[in-house]
Design a protein around this motif. Sequence first.
Motif, short mmCIF file in Angstrom:
data_model
loop_
_atom_site.label_atom_id
_atom_site.label_comp_id
_atom_site.label_asym_id
_atom_site.label_seq_id
_atom_site.Cartn_x
_atom_site.Cartn_y
_atom_site.Cartn_z
N LEU A 1 -3.50 -5.88 4.21
CA LEU A 1 -2.92 -4.94 3.23
C LEU A 1 -1.39 -4.87 3.35
N ASP A 2 -0.81 -5.78 4.14
CA ASP A 2 0.66 -5.85 4.31
C ASP A 2 1.24 -4.54 4.84
N ALA A 3 0.56 -3.94 5.82
CA ALA A 3 1.04 -2.68 6.41
C ALA A 3 2.30 -2.92 7.24
N THR A 4 3.08 -1.84 7.38
CA THR A 4 4.26 -1.88 8.24
C THR A 4 4.10 -0.82 9.34
N ILE A 5 4.86 -0.97 10.42
CA ILE A 5 4.83 0.05 11.48
C ILE A 5 6.25 0.54 11.74
N ASP A 6 6.35 1.81 12.13
CA ASP A 6 7.63 2.38 12.56
C ASP A 6 7.66 2.31 14.08
N ARG B 1 -7.83 -4.42 -3.94
CA ARG B 1 -9.10 -3.99 -3.34
C ARG B 1 -9.23 -4.70 -1.99
N ALA B 2 -9.87 -4.02 -1.05
CA ALA B 2 -10.01 -4.64 0.27
C ALA B 2 -11.36 -4.30 0.88
N ALA B 3 -11.83 -5.21 1.74
CA ALA B 3 -13.09 -4.98 2.45
C ALA B 3 -12.98 -5.60 3.84
N LEU C 1 -17.00 -9.96 17.46
CA LEU C 1 -17.01 -11.37 17.84
C LEU C 1 -16.18 -12.13 16.82
N LEU C 2 -16.07 -11.50 15.66
CA LEU C 2 -15.29 -12.02 14.55
C LEU C 2 -15.14 -10.86 13.56
N GLY C 3 -13.95 -10.63 13.05
CA GLY C 3 -13.76 -9.60 12.03
C GLY C 3 -13.02 -10.24 10.88
N ILE C 4 -13.53 -10.07 9.65
CA ILE C 4 -12.87 -10.69 8.50
C ILE C 4 -12.46 -9.60 7.52
N ALA C 5 -11.16 -9.55 7.24
CA ALA C 5 -10.64 -8.62 6.23
C ALA C 5 -10.21 -9.43 5.01
N VAL C 6 -10.60 -8.96 3.84
CA VAL C 6 -10.19 -9.59 2.58
C VAL C 6 -9.46 -8.54 1.76
N ALA C 7 -8.28 -8.89 1.26
CA ALA C 7 -7.57 -7.99 0.32
C ALA C 7 -7.16 -8.83 -0.88
N ILE C 8 -7.47 -8.35 -2.06
CA ILE C 8 -7.14 -9.11 -3.27
C ILE C 8 -6.46 -8.19 -4.27
N ALA D 1 4.28 5.36 13.68
CA ALA D 1 3.46 5.48 12.46
C ALA D 1 3.15 4.12 11.86
N VAL D 2 2.15 4.10 11.01
CA VAL D 2 1.77 2.91 10.24
C VAL D 2 1.81 3.30 8.77
N SER D 3 2.31 2.42 7.92
CA SER D 3 2.30 2.70 6.47
C SER D 3 1.54 1.60 5.74
N VAL D 4 0.64 2.02 4.88
CA VAL D 4 -0.20 1.07 4.14
C VAL D 4 0.14 1.19 2.66
N PRO D 5 0.65 0.11 2.04
CA PRO D 5 0.97 0.19 0.61
C PRO D 5 -0.28 0.54 -0.21
N LEU D 6 -0.09 1.42 -1.19
CA LEU D 6 -1.22 1.78 -2.07
C LEU D 6 -0.95 1.18 -3.45
#
Length: 318
Positions: free
Chosen positions: A163-168, A212-214, A228-235, A202-207
Amino acid sequence: MLPECDVVFPETVEQALEALSAEGARLIAGGTDLVPNLTRGVSRARVLVSLARLAGLDGLEARGNALHIGARVTLARLARDPTVSALSRAAAMIASPQIRNTATVGGNLCLDTRCVYVNQSELWRGANGFCIKTAGAVCHVVEGGKSCVAASAADLPPVLVALDATIDVASPSGARTIALEQLYSNNGATPLSLAPDQLITAVSVPLDPHTRAAYRKLRVRQAIDFALLGIAVAITLDGDRCASVRVVAGGLAPAPRRVKLDELRGERVDRAFVERVAERAEHAFRPLDNVATDRAWRRAMVPVLVRDAFDELGLSAS
Ligand SMILES: Cc1cc2nc3c(=O)[nH]c(=O)nc-3n(C[C@H](O)[C@H](O)[C@H](O)COP(=O)(O)OP(=O)(O)OC[C@H]3O[C@@H](n4cnc5c(N)ncnc54)[C@H](O)[C@@H]3O)c2cc1C
Ligand code: SF4
């Protein structure tokens, strides 16, 4: 047994940074990762700098075009927040209800890397000759390997990177904002690019209403189990077409891994599109023997989890 160490309770970020500049100082938030690692001698600390009384790290609110999450927000609280469903669902998949009540978002982003040869007692590791991550000179996962490839098994980073989050980040020289992806060094022995006297506030997540993400998580049991494996998809969609798609994997390497999919921009999002993404991900992600499960099976599960994520988003029907 937990080795003896002092604990200090700063009340401001400035006091925390000062305390962290001491030799052997280590930040502790919920302690659900650090305490087991100290007990096993995987991590060392002379002074624990607790975030427990530090003001200003507890915010959780949508402001402007982003969700702002304080570093001390617990996983239980994030799991109840409906703003970014992929994130709250990923938080709800972590550990157990008791652990989520204590564990924090900042601690999850900074979770130590994991490996079947290191998350063991000191006696076990010693009998095996130790390894690069603790007191040894060899890697038991990659023969002849010169750097540690222990896995980043935290569940929030793949979703947040997708989700292209940023951190402070607060440091003695001031505060800065960086892409979360830059936090990770890709070296399992020292997995973070943070200096010892820096901390995430802090963490900021663009809205974006078009995004959509899963998140899908492969694990042996459905609770109290690391990925064992985690897959995130954001489109991000432009009508029925892909404006951009991001697929990020956790549980494989010392940092969350992203597949390059730029050429799919502008394509119609249908079943053929999903298959192309799944194929690319399977090609890009190569599990290692750093967790106690067959790597060929984990690799075979990459396209399955990608398809599952698109199914969850309702984007693979046609
Ligand atoms: C039985 C069990 C099961 C678990 N299952 C999972 C799981 O399925 N998925 C998963 O992701 N995790 C899992 N965990 C790990 C852990 O509970 C979580 O990752 C948790 O979010 C860690 O947060 P914490 O606040 O307890 O971190 P801590 O243990 O306090 O800290 C972890 C690390 O982060 C650093 N740190 C903490 N806060 C900051 C900050 N603000 N800035 C910079 N550095 C910081 C600490 O110095 C330390 O190095 C599990 C743990 C246990 C014991
Ligand atoms: S990947 Fe290698 S060096 Fe790293 S913890 Fe595992 S065995 Fe040790």
